[in-house]
Design an enzyme around this catalytic site. Structure first.
Site, PDB file in Angstrom:
ATOM      1  N   ASP A  16      64.711  44.238  45.838  1.00  0.00           N
ATOM      2  CA  ASP A  16      64.978  42.823  45.574  1.00  0.00           C
ATOM      3  C   ASP A  16      64.646  42.432  44.139  1.00  0.00           C
ATOM      4  O   ASP A  16      65.470  41.838  43.437  1.00  0.00           O
ATOM      5  CB  ASP A  16      64.168  41.943  46.530  1.00  0.00           C
ATOM      6  CG  ASP A  16      64.615  42.082  47.969  1.00  0.00           C
ATOM      7  OD1 ASP A  16      65.346  43.044  48.277  1.00  0.00           O
ATOM      8  OD2 ASP A  16      64.220  41.241  48.798  1.00  0.00           O
ATOM      9  N   ARG A  96      48.647  34.263  47.022  1.00  0.00           N
ATOM     10  CA  ARG A  96      49.671  33.586  46.213  1.00  0.00           C
ATOM     11  C   ARG A  96      49.125  32.751  45.064  1.00  0.00           C
ATOM     12  O   ARG A  96      49.723  32.722  43.989  1.00  0.00           O
ATOM     13  CB  ARG A  96      50.581  32.733  47.110  1.00  0.00           C
ATOM     14  CG  ARG A  96      51.428  33.512  48.122  1.00  0.00           C
ATOM     15  CD  ARG A  96      51.653  34.925  47.748  1.00  0.00           C
ATOM     16  NE  ARG A  96      52.620  35.630  48.588  1.00  0.00           N
ATOM     17  CZ  ARG A  96      52.703  36.943  48.658  1.00  0.00           C
ATOM     18  NH1 ARG A  96      51.853  37.686  47.969  1.00  0.00           N
ATOM     19  NH2 ARG A  96      53.603  37.520  49.413  1.00  0.00           N
ATOM     20  N   ASP A 125      56.179  31.426  51.168  1.00  0.00           N
ATOM     21  CA  ASP A 125      55.741  31.898  49.865  1.00  0.00           C
ATOM     22  C   ASP A 125      56.378  31.153  48.699  1.00  0.00           C
ATOM     23  O   ASP A 125      55.741  30.944  47.666  1.00  0.00           O
ATOM     24  CB  ASP A 125      56.005  33.397  49.731  1.00  0.00           C
ATOM     25  CG  ASP A 125      54.924  34.231  50.398  1.00  0.00           C
ATOM     26  OD1 ASP A 125      53.858  33.670  50.710  1.00  0.00           O
ATOM     27  OD2 ASP A 125      55.150  35.435  50.609  1.00  0.00           O
ATOM     28  N   SER A 180      59.687  43.515  57.583  1.00  0.00           N
ATOM     29  CA  SER A 180      59.342  42.950  56.287  1.00  0.00           C
ATOM     30  C   SER A 180      57.825  42.953  56.217  1.00  0.00           C
ATOM     31  O   SER A 180      57.158  42.352  57.076  1.00  0.00           O
ATOM     32  CB  SER A 180      59.886  41.527  56.165  1.00  0.00           C
ATOM     33  OG  SER A 180      59.399  40.911  54.997  1.00  0.00           O
TER      34      SER A 180
END
Length: 406
Positions: A16, A96, A125, A180
């Protein structure tokens, strides 16, 4: 789009983000700076350098942030005994704000006009990255390719790679997990695949960090954790840095089948999501911290912390680490930890974390008062009668008025 000359991208080196590097250059006609963080995900991050260079990236940042992550983010969160919706230990959420901070700092260092990330438009996210970025640099431009492009499948991404000569052949040859996944020193998460059906049990081969409780050793493992001001500073008497503490607990917890979780959570963006998590070290830390607080915190302080915790957890889950309200709560939580010192002894056995001992020079537990034997006048049991009657007064009055009838 011509106003964007340079972008700092949160870059993993995977399919990605490799596509995103090329897409940013093509779409925005800009220079791309990559940032790759080692948060203890268990995979080498240095190969990202060669992949970024192959894509023509000139400025490449690869940083070991494991100690910063645990010391400045994980430990402060665990001082609050933080869990979201009663179960989730916030392994992805707490990483994050650190990534967002470094993205902004690198943007300032390199003179970049924007930052970019690879989070999808359906997840939490994107919110966490961007709330953090805007809190730290209000005027920053944020580019989220998944909200702009039409490359919404792995097949389309691979076709894009072929069309643009993006060197990701390793992605073709590597067996792709059906899940994932996101990993750091605190946890590893799994979504997608069979997990999209809440009725389907997770496959045993999915789990990477832990054995099943059934396969864990038949002999219990004992460990002593030493706390100072609410943080673990030693294991079995040996002083350790924060990230070494968590690494050790992950290993020993995983060996004993500890830390697996299967939940359906409420995402901030509105949908429900089923996910599985492995958090062996965090599961041990939470149990131990509550144990040391049980003898060192005043009753009302402990109860107030429990009342504040769900709000604190929600703030972290939703991406408000840098908000004034989170900082305000953190100050209150940290102030409560001055006396949270001592040692907790745990027994780890087949998925269970069992507290078997706790001691502290700051303990509020007084055996001479709590004893069922003669307390030598430390506590006059007759006093309890008036205490009970005073507390029952409002109930007695309401009962006389029929207010307590079923």
């Amino acid at each position: 789009m011509s106003d964007v000359k340079k972008v700092v991208l949160a870059y993993s080196g995977g399919l990605d983000t490799s596509v995103i590097v090329k897409w940013l250059k093509e779409t925005y006609d800009c220079e791309v700076v990559t940032f790759t963080a080692d948060l203890g995900q268990g995979e080498e991050v240095e190969p990202a350098r060669a992949k970024a260079q192959a894509l023509g990236v000139k400025e490449i940042y690869i940083e070991d942030l494991r100690e910063t992550f645990v010391r400045d983010y994980v430990f402060p969160m665990f001082r609050a005994n933080t869990i979201y919706e009663g179960e989730y230990l916030l392994g992805t959420s707490i990483a994050r704000p650190l990534i967002a901070r470094r993205l902004i700092e690198i943007a300032n260092e390199t003179g970049a006009d924007a930052i970019a990330h690879g989070a999808t438009g359906k997840g939490n996210d994107q919110v966490r990255f961007e709330l953090g970025a805007y809190a730290l640099k209000p005027g920053v431009r944020v580019i989220a390719p998944w909200r702009e492009w039409d490359l919404n499948s792995r097949e389309k991404l691979m076709n894009y790679c072929e069309e643009h000569n993006i060197p990701v052949d390793y992605a073709k040859n590597k067996k792709k997990s059906p899940y994932s996944m996101d990993a750091n020193l605190l946890h590893i998460s799994y979504e997608g695949g069979v997990l999209e059906d809440p009725w389907s049990e997770a496959e045993e081969e999915m789990w990477r960090w832990s054995v099943s409780p059934e396969a864990a050793p038949d002999q219990a493992t004992y460990i002593d954790l030493t706390f100072e001001r609410g943080d673990i500073v030693a294991i079995d008497g040996q002083a350790m840095k924060p990230h070494d503490v968590l690494s050790y607990l992950n290993r020993i917890g995983g060996e004993n089948g500890i830390g697996r979780l299967d939940i359906v959570e409420n995402r901030y963006v509105g949908m429900k999501s089923r996910g599985c998590y492995e958090t062996p070290g965090g599961t041990i830390m939470l149990r131990a911290h509550r144990a040391i607080e049980s003898i060192t915190l005043d009753r009302e302080s402990a109860h107030l912390k429990d009342e504040l915790m769900p709000k604190y957890a929600e703030l972290i889950y939703n991406g408000y680490w840098w908000s004034p309200e989170r900082k305000m709560l953190q100050a209150a939580i940290d102030q409560s930890q001055g006396s949270v010192n001592g040692v907790v002894r745990l027994k780890l056995y087949k998925g269970n974390v069992i507290v078997v001992g706790r001691e502290s020079e700051d303990s509020l537990f007084d055996a001479s008062i709590a004893t069922f034997e003669d307390d030598a006048g430390a506590y006059d049991q007759k006093d309890a009668e008036g205490f009970i009657k005073l507390n029952a007064l409002r109930l007695r009055i309401a009962a006389k008025k029929g207010r307590l009838d079923d």
